[in-house]
Every structure is written in C-alpha cells, then in structure tokens.
Design a protein around this motif. Structure first.
Motif, PDB file in Angstrom:
ATOM      1  N   VAL A   1       0.824  -1.201   0.000  1.00  0.00           N
ATOM      2  CA  VAL A   1       0.000   0.000   0.000  1.00  0.00           C
ATOM      3  C   VAL A   1       0.863   1.258   0.000  1.00  0.00           C
ATOM      4  O   VAL A   1       0.511   2.272  -0.623  1.00  0.00           O
ATOM      5  CB  VAL A   1      -0.965  -0.013   1.208  1.00  0.00           C
ATOM      6  CG1 VAL A   1      -0.199   0.089   2.526  1.00  0.00           C
ATOM      7  CG2 VAL A   1      -1.990   1.107   1.095  1.00  0.00           C
ATOM      8  N   ARG A   2       2.016   1.183   0.641  1.00  0.00           N
ATOM      9  CA  ARG A   2       2.901   2.346   0.658  1.00  0.00           C
ATOM     10  C   ARG A   2       3.613   2.513  -0.680  1.00  0.00           C
ATOM     11  O   ARG A   2       3.926   3.630  -1.100  1.00  0.00           O
ATOM     12  CB  ARG A   2       3.891   2.236   1.816  1.00  0.00           C
ATOM     13  CG  ARG A   2       3.207   2.356   3.165  1.00  0.00           C
ATOM     14  CD  ARG A   2       4.169   2.367   4.314  1.00  0.00           C
ATOM     15  NE  ARG A   2       5.082   3.491   4.261  1.00  0.00           N
ATOM     16  CZ  ARG A   2       5.796   3.908   5.298  1.00  0.00           C
ATOM     17  NH1 ARG A   2       5.672   3.299   6.472  1.00  0.00           N
ATOM     18  NH2 ARG A   2       6.615   4.923   5.189  1.00  0.00           N
ATOM     19  N   PHE A   3       3.871   1.391  -1.356  1.00  0.00           N
ATOM     20  CA  PHE A   3       4.447   1.462  -2.696  1.00  0.00           C
ATOM     21  C   PHE A   3       3.499   2.191  -3.635  1.00  0.00           C
ATOM     22  O   PHE A   3       3.899   3.119  -4.357  1.00  0.00           O
ATOM     23  CB  PHE A   3       4.737   0.057  -3.214  1.00  0.00           C
ATOM     24  CG  PHE A   3       4.986  -0.011  -4.698  1.00  0.00           C
ATOM     25  CD1 PHE A   3       6.178   0.453  -5.233  1.00  0.00           C
ATOM     26  CD2 PHE A   3       4.011  -0.524  -5.549  1.00  0.00           C
ATOM     27  CE1 PHE A   3       6.397   0.401  -6.603  1.00  0.00           C
ATOM     28  CE2 PHE A   3       4.222  -0.575  -6.918  1.00  0.00           C
ATOM     29  CZ  PHE A   3       5.428  -0.113  -7.447  1.00  0.00           C
ATOM     30  N   TRP A   4       2.225   1.823  -3.620  1.00  0.00           N
ATOM     31  CA  TRP A   4       1.271   2.455  -4.519  1.00  0.00           C
ATOM     32  C   TRP A   4       1.028   3.911  -4.138  1.00  0.00           C
ATOM     33  O   TRP A   4       0.803   4.765  -5.011  1.00  0.00           O
ATOM     34  CB  TRP A   4      -0.036   1.672  -4.530  1.00  0.00           C
ATOM     35  CG  TRP A   4       0.096   0.364  -5.240  1.00  0.00           C
ATOM     36  CD1 TRP A   4       0.015  -0.886  -4.699  1.00  0.00           C
ATOM     37  CD2 TRP A   4       0.361   0.179  -6.634  1.00  0.00           C
ATOM     38  NE1 TRP A   4       0.219  -1.844  -5.666  1.00  0.00           N
ATOM     39  CE2 TRP A   4       0.432  -1.218  -6.860  1.00  0.00           C
ATOM     40  CE3 TRP A   4       0.538   1.044  -7.709  1.00  0.00           C
ATOM     41  CZ2 TRP A   4       0.674  -1.743  -8.128  1.00  0.00           C
ATOM     42  CZ3 TRP A   4       0.788   0.522  -8.964  1.00  0.00           C
ATOM     43  CH2 TRP A   4       0.846  -0.865  -9.163  1.00  0.00           C
ATOM     44  N   PHE A   5       1.080   4.216  -2.845  1.00  0.00           N
ATOM     45  CA  PHE A   5       0.958   5.610  -2.419  1.00  0.00           C
ATOM     46  C   PHE A   5       2.129   6.433  -2.948  1.00  0.00           C
ATOM     47  O   PHE A   5       1.935   7.539  -3.481  1.00  0.00           O
ATOM     48  CB  PHE A   5       0.912   5.680  -0.890  1.00  0.00           C
ATOM     49  CG  PHE A   5       0.965   7.087  -0.356  1.00  0.00           C
ATOM     50  CD1 PHE A   5      -0.147   7.912  -0.418  1.00  0.00           C
ATOM     51  CD2 PHE A   5       2.132   7.580   0.209  1.00  0.00           C
ATOM     52  CE1 PHE A   5      -0.099   9.208   0.071  1.00  0.00           C
ATOM     53  CE2 PHE A   5       2.191   8.867   0.689  1.00  0.00           C
ATOM     54  CZ  PHE A   5       1.073   9.701   0.619  1.00  0.00           C
ATOM     55  N   ALA A   6       3.350   5.900  -2.824  1.00  0.00           N
ATOM     56  CA  ALA A   6       4.538   6.604  -3.315  1.00  0.00           C
ATOM     57  C   ALA A   6       4.477   6.778  -4.829  1.00  0.00           C
ATOM     58  O   ALA A   6       4.848   7.836  -5.361  1.00  0.00           O
ATOM     59  CB  ALA A   6       5.806   5.851  -2.913  1.00  0.00           C
ATOM     60  N   VAL A   7       4.016   5.754  -5.535  1.00  0.00           N
ATOM     61  CA  VAL A   7       3.877   5.852  -6.988  1.00  0.00           C
ATOM     62  C   VAL A   7       2.877   6.943  -7.358  1.00  0.00           C
ATOM     63  O   VAL A   7       3.114   7.753  -8.271  1.00  0.00           O
ATOM     64  CB  VAL A   7       3.448   4.489  -7.582  1.00  0.00           C
ATOM     65  CG1 VAL A   7       3.039   4.650  -9.047  1.00  0.00           C
ATOM     66  CG2 VAL A   7       4.578   3.478  -7.470  1.00  0.00           C
ATOM     67  N   ALA A   8       1.746   6.991  -6.661  1.00  0.00           N
ATOM     68  CA  ALA A   8       0.714   7.985  -6.962  1.00  0.00           C
ATOM     69  C   ALA A   8       1.218   9.404  -6.718  1.00  0.00           C
ATOM     70  O   ALA A   8       0.986  10.309  -7.539  1.00  0.00           O
ATOM     71  CB  ALA A   8      -0.533   7.709  -6.128  1.00  0.00           C
ATOM     72  N   VAL A   9       1.910   9.622  -5.608  1.00  0.00           N
ATOM     73  CA  VAL A   9       2.431  10.960  -5.303  1.00  0.00           C
ATOM     74  C   VAL A   9       3.490  11.362  -6.328  1.00  0.00           C
ATOM     75  O   VAL A   9       3.520  12.501  -6.809  1.00  0.00           O
ATOM     76  CB  VAL A   9       3.001  11.010  -3.878  1.00  0.00           C
ATOM     77  CG1 VAL A   9       3.673  12.353  -3.622  1.00  0.00           C
ATOM     78  CG2 VAL A   9       1.896  10.775  -2.859  1.00  0.00           C
ATOM     79  N   THR A  10       4.368  10.421  -6.673  1.00  0.00           N
ATOM     80  CA  THR A  10       5.401  10.710  -7.665  1.00  0.00           C
ATOM     81  C   THR A  10       4.780  11.013  -9.021  1.00  0.00           C
ATOM     82  O   THR A  10       5.184  11.967  -9.702  1.00  0.00           O
ATOM     83  CB  THR A  10       6.366   9.518  -7.786  1.00  0.00           C
ATOM     84  OG1 THR A  10       6.937   9.232  -6.505  1.00  0.00           O
ATOM     85  CG2 THR A  10       7.493   9.833  -8.764  1.00  0.00           C
ATOM     86  N   ALA A  11       3.784  10.223  -9.428  1.00  0.00           N
ATOM     87  CA  ALA A  11       3.098  10.473 -10.696  1.00  0.00           C
ATOM     88  C   ALA A  11       2.398  11.825 -10.680  1.00  0.00           C
ATOM     89  O   ALA A  11       2.396  12.555 -11.688  1.00  0.00           O
ATOM     90  CB  ALA A  11       2.100   9.359 -10.970  1.00  0.00           C
ATOM     91  N   GLY A  12       1.809  12.176  -9.538  1.00  0.00           N
ATOM     92  CA  GLY A  12       1.164  13.473  -9.424  1.00  0.00           C
ATOM     93  C   GLY A  12       2.157  14.619  -9.549  1.00  0.00           C
ATOM     94  O   GLY A  12       1.860  15.649 -10.170  1.00  0.00           O
ATOM     95  N   THR A  13       3.347  14.437  -8.980  1.00  0.00           N
ATOM     96  CA  THR A  13       4.379  15.470  -9.080  1.00  0.00           C
ATOM     97  C   THR A  13       4.853  15.634 -10.514  1.00  0.00           C
ATOM     98  O   THR A  13       5.032  16.753 -11.004  1.00  0.00           O
ATOM     99  CB  THR A  13       5.558  15.130  -8.167  1.00  0.00           C
ATOM    100  OG1 THR A  13       5.088  14.845  -6.847  1.00  0.00           O
ATOM    101  CG2 THR A  13       6.544  16.292  -8.103  1.00  0.00           C
TER     102      THR A  13
END
Length: 213
Positions: free
Chosen positions: A34-46
C-alpha cells in the motif's frame, strides 16, 4: 542538433526510461504494497504537475526522478548516521545558520555531495528544456494529475497506518513514502506550532503538594 521529430522521439524514450528507473527504485525500496502504490501515486502526481506547468515530459521526468533519487539517498545516509529517515520538516529545520553550521562541521562531505548533486540535476534539467520538444496537452496532464491525487488520497490513510508512529526510526524503512507521509505532520507543525508542545490549559487537577517531612 537532431530534427524536431527525432528530438521528440528521443525525449519521450528518455522520459520513459527515467520514469521506469524511478518506478524500479520505488518497487525495490517500498516493501509494503500500500505504501508502494501511495509513493507511486504521489510521484506520478508530481510529474503531472511539473508537466502541466511546462508541457515538457522529459523536463518534468528529469526534475522528479532526480528529486526522488536525492530524497532516497539523503534519507538512506541520514538513517545510517542519525538512525532516522528524512522527515519533510527537516527541510525547514536545517534551513537556519546554527543548524547548517553544525552540519557543515560534522557532516561536511554529505552537505557538499548533496549540493553537488542538486547543482548537477539543475544543469541537466536546464539542458533538457530547449531539447525537449514534447508539448503535452494541459487537459490530459491535468486529468492525470487529478487521478494521481485521487489514488494517493485512497491509499494515504492505510499507508500511514502501515508504517506506525515510529516509521522514521526503523532500520528497514520505506524512505520515499515516509517522506511523503510526513508532510501532513509538517503542515500541522507550520500551522499550529511545534511537533510536540505543552498545552496551555488542562482539565486535569493540579498536582498535589508533597507532604512535609
């Protein structure tokens, strides 16, 4: 310099390579799903946000991939030397003369390395700006940004719960997601005060005086 069409192909291929490398870094360093997907989402948003402003995919990829790599390496070294990962509040805590003097005296090679890396990343981003001929639609980029924010919001609470209260002090740390998750604490600190401070009033009774001997 190559023709515009060739430059566009090179720019897109290079951007995809950088983003794939960043994704691989997160995959290898974020063991909790879940933290991997959260990090991916934040990075993609940036990436989407920088692309929304610049319309240049390679430029945005260079900036964000460099920041994620620097974030991971700095947090890794901070864990090794200070036994805690990088917190977003560190960006404000270390930006004063006294603290910087301490860092310069005790951790000079780390400071020089960090500054050198940031300068190199800035130069690379500046070089990609005129080379990158991609002009992505702001509508598509904006929709991607909204989607990334939505995914990050879905995973944020569970990702925070998975880390526990002391996620910055664990040896096997998910450095990037921990840094991302710490921004809510930093925002609260900047708005309300210190991370920990005494309450001005309490409903509890006063401490009883000790009896005289």
């Amino acid at each position: 310099m190559p023709e515009a069409g060739t430059r566009r192909v090179i720019a897109v291929a290079s951007a995809l390579a950088l983003l794939s490398a960043t994704l691989a870094l997160l995959f290898c360093t974020e063991p909790i799903s879940v933290r991997f997907w959260f990090a991916v989402a934040v990075t993609a948003g940036t990436v989407s946000f920088v692309t929304l402003l610049s319309r240049r995919l390679l430029f945005a990829s260079v900036i964000v991939s460099s920041l994620v790599a620097v974030l991971f390496l700095v947090s890794l070294e901070k864990q090794a030397t200070m036994h805690m990962g990088l917190h977003s509040y560190d960006l404000f805590f270390y930006l004063n003369a006294d603290t910087f003097e301490l860092l310069w005296g005790d951790y000079r090679r780390y400071v020089v390395g960090l500054l050198g890396t940031l300068v190199a990343a800035t130069i690379l981003a500046a070089l990609t700006w005129p080379f990158d001929t991609t002009r992505l639609s702001r509508l598509a980029t904006g929709l991607t940004l909204v989607a990334a924010i939505g995914v990050a919001g879905v995973f944020e609470r569970q990702a925070s719960a998975e880390g526990g209260a002391f996620r910055l002090f664990t040896q096997n740390n998910s450095f990037v997601s921990a840094f991302y998750l710490s921004w809510s604490e930093t925002w609260g600190t900047l708005v309300r005060g210190q991370l920990m401070e005494a309450a001005a009033r309490t409903a509890l009774p006063d401490f009883a005086s000790e009896s005289q001997c």
